[in-house]
Design a protein around this motif. Sequence first.
Motif, PDB file in Angstrom:
ATOM      1  N   PRO A 147     -11.994  47.040  77.983  1.00  0.00           N
ATOM      2  CA  PRO A 147     -11.866  47.678  79.302  1.00  0.00           C
ATOM      3  C   PRO A 147     -10.416  47.908  79.717  1.00  0.00           C
ATOM      4  N   CYS A 148     -10.176  49.030  80.395  1.00  0.00           N
ATOM      5  CA  CYS A 148      -8.833  49.327  80.889  1.00  0.00           C
ATOM      6  C   CYS A 148      -8.800  49.140  82.410  1.00  0.00           C
ATOM      7  N   ALA A 149      -8.287  47.983  82.839  1.00  0.00           N
ATOM      8  CA  ALA A 149      -8.185  47.721  84.283  1.00  0.00           C
ATOM      9  C   ALA A 149      -7.117  48.588  84.928  1.00  0.00           C
ATOM     10  N   MET A 150      -6.198  49.126  84.104  1.00  0.00           N
ATOM     11  CA  MET A 150      -5.133  49.957  84.667  1.00  0.00           C
ATOM     12  C   MET A 150      -5.679  51.250  85.274  1.00  0.00           C
ATOM     13  N   ALA A 151      -6.892  51.626  84.881  1.00  0.00           N
ATOM     14  CA  ALA A 151      -7.488  52.855  85.416  1.00  0.00           C
ATOM     15  C   ALA A 151      -8.138  52.620  86.778  1.00  0.00           C
ATOM     16  N   ALA A 152      -7.846  51.480  87.401  1.00  0.00           N
ATOM     17  CA  ALA A 152      -8.471  51.155  88.687  1.00  0.00           C
ATOM     18  C   ALA A 152      -7.622  51.592  89.883  1.00  0.00           C
ATOM     19  N   ALA A 185      -4.191  58.617  87.463  1.00  0.00           N
ATOM     20  CA  ALA A 185      -5.208  57.554  87.424  1.00  0.00           C
ATOM     21  C   ALA A 185      -4.669  56.183  87.065  1.00  0.00           C
ATOM     22  N   CYS A 186      -3.468  56.108  86.499  1.00  0.00           N
ATOM     23  CA  CYS A 186      -2.998  54.796  86.030  1.00  0.00           C
ATOM     24  C   CYS A 186      -1.472  54.785  86.021  1.00  0.00           C
ATOM     25  N   CYS A 187      -0.922  53.595  85.722  1.00  0.00           N
ATOM     26  CA  CYS A 187       0.540  53.435  85.770  1.00  0.00           C
ATOM     27  C   CYS A 187       1.193  53.568  84.399  1.00  0.00           C
ATOM     28  N   ASN A 188       0.458  54.047  83.391  1.00  0.00           N
ATOM     29  CA  ASN A 188       1.085  54.352  82.107  1.00  0.00           C
ATOM     30  C   ASN A 188       2.250  55.315  82.384  1.00  0.00           C
ATOM     31  N   GLN A 189       3.472  54.921  82.028  1.00  0.00           N
ATOM     32  CA  GLN A 189       4.642  55.698  82.441  1.00  0.00           C
ATOM     33  C   GLN A 189       4.630  57.106  81.852  1.00  0.00           C
ATOM     34  N   ASP A 190       4.070  57.281  80.655  1.00  0.00           N
ATOM     35  CA  ASP A 190       3.982  58.618  80.080  1.00  0.00           C
ATOM     36  C   ASP A 190       3.059  59.502  80.901  1.00  0.00           C
ATOM     37  N   VAL A 191       2.003  58.896  81.447  1.00  0.00           N
ATOM     38  CA  VAL A 191       1.075  59.649  82.300  1.00  0.00           C
ATOM     39  C   VAL A 191       1.755  59.974  83.625  1.00  0.00           C
ATOM     40  N   VAL A 192       2.420  58.981  84.217  1.00  0.00           N
ATOM     41  CA  VAL A 192       3.106  59.195  85.501  1.00  0.00           C
ATOM     42  C   VAL A 192       4.159  60.293  85.362  1.00  0.00           C
ATOM     43  N   HIS A 240      -8.828  64.363  83.363  1.00  0.00           N
ATOM     44  CA  HIS A 240      -9.474  63.152  83.876  1.00  0.00           C
ATOM     45  C   HIS A 240      -8.461  62.173  84.462  1.00  0.00           C
ATOM     46  N   LEU A 241      -7.168  62.328  84.103  1.00  0.00           N
ATOM     47  CA  LEU A 241      -6.150  61.411  84.627  1.00  0.00           C
ATOM     48  C   LEU A 241      -5.419  61.999  85.834  1.00  0.00           C
ATOM     49  N   ARG A 242      -5.669  63.293  86.145  1.00  0.00           N
ATOM     50  CA  ARG A 242      -5.077  63.880  87.356  1.00  0.00           C
ATOM     51  C   ARG A 242      -6.081  63.728  88.492  1.00  0.00           C
ATOM     52  N   GLY A 280     -15.993  55.111  82.547  1.00  0.00           N
ATOM     53  CA  GLY A 280     -16.159  54.713  81.145  1.00  0.00           C
ATOM     54  C   GLY A 280     -14.922  54.021  80.599  1.00  0.00           C
ATOM     55  N   ILE A 281     -13.736  54.537  80.957  1.00  0.00           N
ATOM     56  CA  ILE A 281     -12.486  53.934  80.481  1.00  0.00           C
ATOM     57  C   ILE A 281     -12.342  52.528  81.063  1.00  0.00           C
ATOM     58  N   ARG A 282     -12.687  52.378  82.349  1.00  0.00           N
ATOM     59  CA  ARG A 282     -12.570  51.036  82.965  1.00  0.00           C
ATOM     60  C   ARG A 282     -13.530  50.032  82.325  1.00  0.00           C
ATOM     61  N   GLY A 286     -13.151  51.023  77.783  1.00  0.00           N
ATOM     62  CA  GLY A 286     -11.876  51.341  77.141  1.00  0.00           C
ATOM     63  C   GLY A 286     -11.959  52.712  76.479  1.00  0.00           C
ATOM     64  N   PRO A 287     -10.810  53.370  76.286  1.00  0.00           N
ATOM     65  CA  PRO A 287     -10.822  54.759  75.793  1.00  0.00           C
ATOM     66  C   PRO A 287     -11.315  54.908  74.360  1.00  0.00           C
ATOM     67  N   GLN A 288     -11.058  53.917  73.498  1.00  0.00           N
ATOM     68  CA  GLN A 288     -11.428  54.092  72.092  1.00  0.00           C
ATOM     69  C   GLN A 288     -12.934  53.977  71.881  1.00  0.00           C
ATOM     70  N   GLY A 342      -4.068  55.049  68.689  1.00  0.00           N
ATOM     71  CA  GLY A 342      -3.624  54.221  69.807  1.00  0.00           C
ATOM     72  C   GLY A 342      -4.600  54.206  70.963  1.00  0.00           C
ATOM     73  N   TYR A 343      -4.499  53.151  71.759  1.00  0.00           N
ATOM     74  CA  TYR A 343      -5.388  52.969  72.921  1.00  0.00           C
ATOM     75  C   TYR A 343      -5.162  54.100  73.930  1.00  0.00           C
ATOM     76  N   CYS A 344      -3.937  54.167  74.474  1.00  0.00           N
ATOM     77  CA  CYS A 344      -3.656  55.217  75.450  1.00  0.00           C
ATOM     78  C   CYS A 344      -3.585  56.599  74.796  1.00  0.00           C
ATOM     79  N   ASP A 345      -3.173  56.659  73.520  1.00  0.00           N
ATOM     80  CA  ASP A 345      -3.164  57.958  72.812  1.00  0.00           C
ATOM     81  C   ASP A 345      -4.558  58.565  72.807  1.00  0.00           C
ATOM     82  N   THR A 346      -5.561  57.714  72.577  1.00  0.00           N
ATOM     83  CA  THR A 346      -6.942  58.194  72.554  1.00  0.00           C
ATOM     84  C   THR A 346      -7.337  58.720  73.923  1.00  0.00           C
ATOM     85  N   CYS A 347      -6.888  57.998  74.959  1.00  0.00           N
ATOM     86  CA  CYS A 347      -7.241  58.392  76.322  1.00  0.00           C
ATOM     87  C   CYS A 347      -6.679  59.772  76.662  1.00  0.00           C
ATOM     88  N   VAL A 348      -5.415  60.011  76.324  1.00  0.00           N
ATOM     89  CA  VAL A 348      -4.791  61.265  76.750  1.00  0.00           C
ATOM     90  C   VAL A 348      -5.107  62.428  75.816  1.00  0.00           C
TER      91      VAL A 348
HETATM   92  S1  SF4 Z   1      -3.715  56.247  79.634  1.00  0.00           S
HETATM   93 FE1  SF4 Z   1      -5.923  55.775  79.856  1.00  0.00          FE
HETATM   94  S2  SF4 Z   1      -6.232  53.898  78.626  1.00  0.00           S
HETATM   95 FE2  SF4 Z   1      -4.015  54.104  79.010  1.00  0.00          FE
HETATM   96  S3  SF4 Z   1      -3.649  52.880  80.883  1.00  0.00           S
HETATM   97 FE3  SF4 Z   1      -4.019  55.018  81.515  1.00  0.00          FE
HETATM   98  S4  SF4 Z   1      -6.224  55.106  81.966  1.00  0.00           S
HETATM   99 FE4  SF4 Z   1      -5.884  53.253  80.742  1.00  0.00          FE
END
Ligand code: SF4
Length: 372
Positions: free
Chosen positions: A219-224, A236-243, A253-255, A279-281, A284-286, A304-310
Amino acid sequence: MHLVELLAARSRPAAALLMTLTRRCPLSCAHCSTASTMAAEQLDAAPLTAFVATFRPGDRPDHLLLTGGEPLLRPRLVKDIADLARAAGTRSQLLTGMFFARGGPVPAAVADALAAVDHVAASLDVFHEAQVPRARVFCALRGLLDAGKDVSVQVTGLGPDDPYLADVTGDIRRTFGDRVPVLVAEVRAAGRAAQWLSAVRHDDAPRGAAPSPRRPASPCAMAAWPVVAFDGTVVACCNQDVVDGRAGHLPGHLRIGHVAEDDWPTVRRRVVGRPLLRGIRAFGPQYLADALAPAADSGAGCAGYCDTCVSALDAPGAAAAADAFLRRPGTRVLEREITRLVEEGGADGFLARHTVAAYRGLAALGAPAGGP
Ligand code: SF4
Ligand code: SF4
């Protein structure tokens, strides 16, 4: 507001909002995940305050985390936002690099901003100490504690055995008599640290390794908790690449939205209800990508975990496939059970996954007896 109250809510969808008030910062830490400089971008104040003004006592996040860059470069904005949040019943935490403790009197506007928030978290590590002496940080924290403010220290080291961690945490405990909680984590390979960290750590997993054929649920709690990025986009999360939108483009899905276009109830509904995020929460994305692969043309091609998500979960049809997957009775039972277990894990669950094990107990220092 004690640190463990915040951590206990980490996996609860929309329990908090992270808001980046500026990318600017007067310090220049070598590990800065946001690569902040004084020339970096920042959004006008108006859309940020207008968004917080949409919090209502019956529909608001429990917590608002103000970060940057250095949020105290905009002290009036910090105070305005903290006041608006409190009026709706939301408590605020501010994360600062403590630049104002370098010397001289603390500017009145900064003191007002510090007084306005419910919790002040100070960053401390070798990179910060090279610019703001530890003794000055302790002195400023002592003043805040004496004024009745809840404070904590966020310490980062290069690894679990980094001697700096034992040194600084011991010093914090002695200086404050175990009244100040400490969150101890490792430097992440993001921002400026990405340029040098892998050369320092020799235990990195090989990049591009083949994925295992069946990837377990994780589970990805960061997607909360949604995050307001530097340009006002809510992600949706604090992954710096996403931010930062460094993933090339921001997957749909992350916007979540934008502070100039959406209000808090809309953001909350999207975070809580969007099937891919559910589902990600829960899985997990994988695991989710593997489960959706036949219908969503997404598969195990990303290691990768986040690679799969994005990437894989951004495939055409993934959102519809996730909706169908989550409607299955068996999946709903599993989602409910995993969500219950993750939420019951509370602060301990977060600490186990994201902090240095030997220092985990320090997050509860000074917690009220019988607290979360
Ligand atoms: S990119 Fe996806 S899997 Fe990675 S922290 Fe963000 S929501 Fe979770
Ligand atoms: S204080 Fe924080 S935002 Fe500023 S340079 Fe250091 S790590 Fe980056």
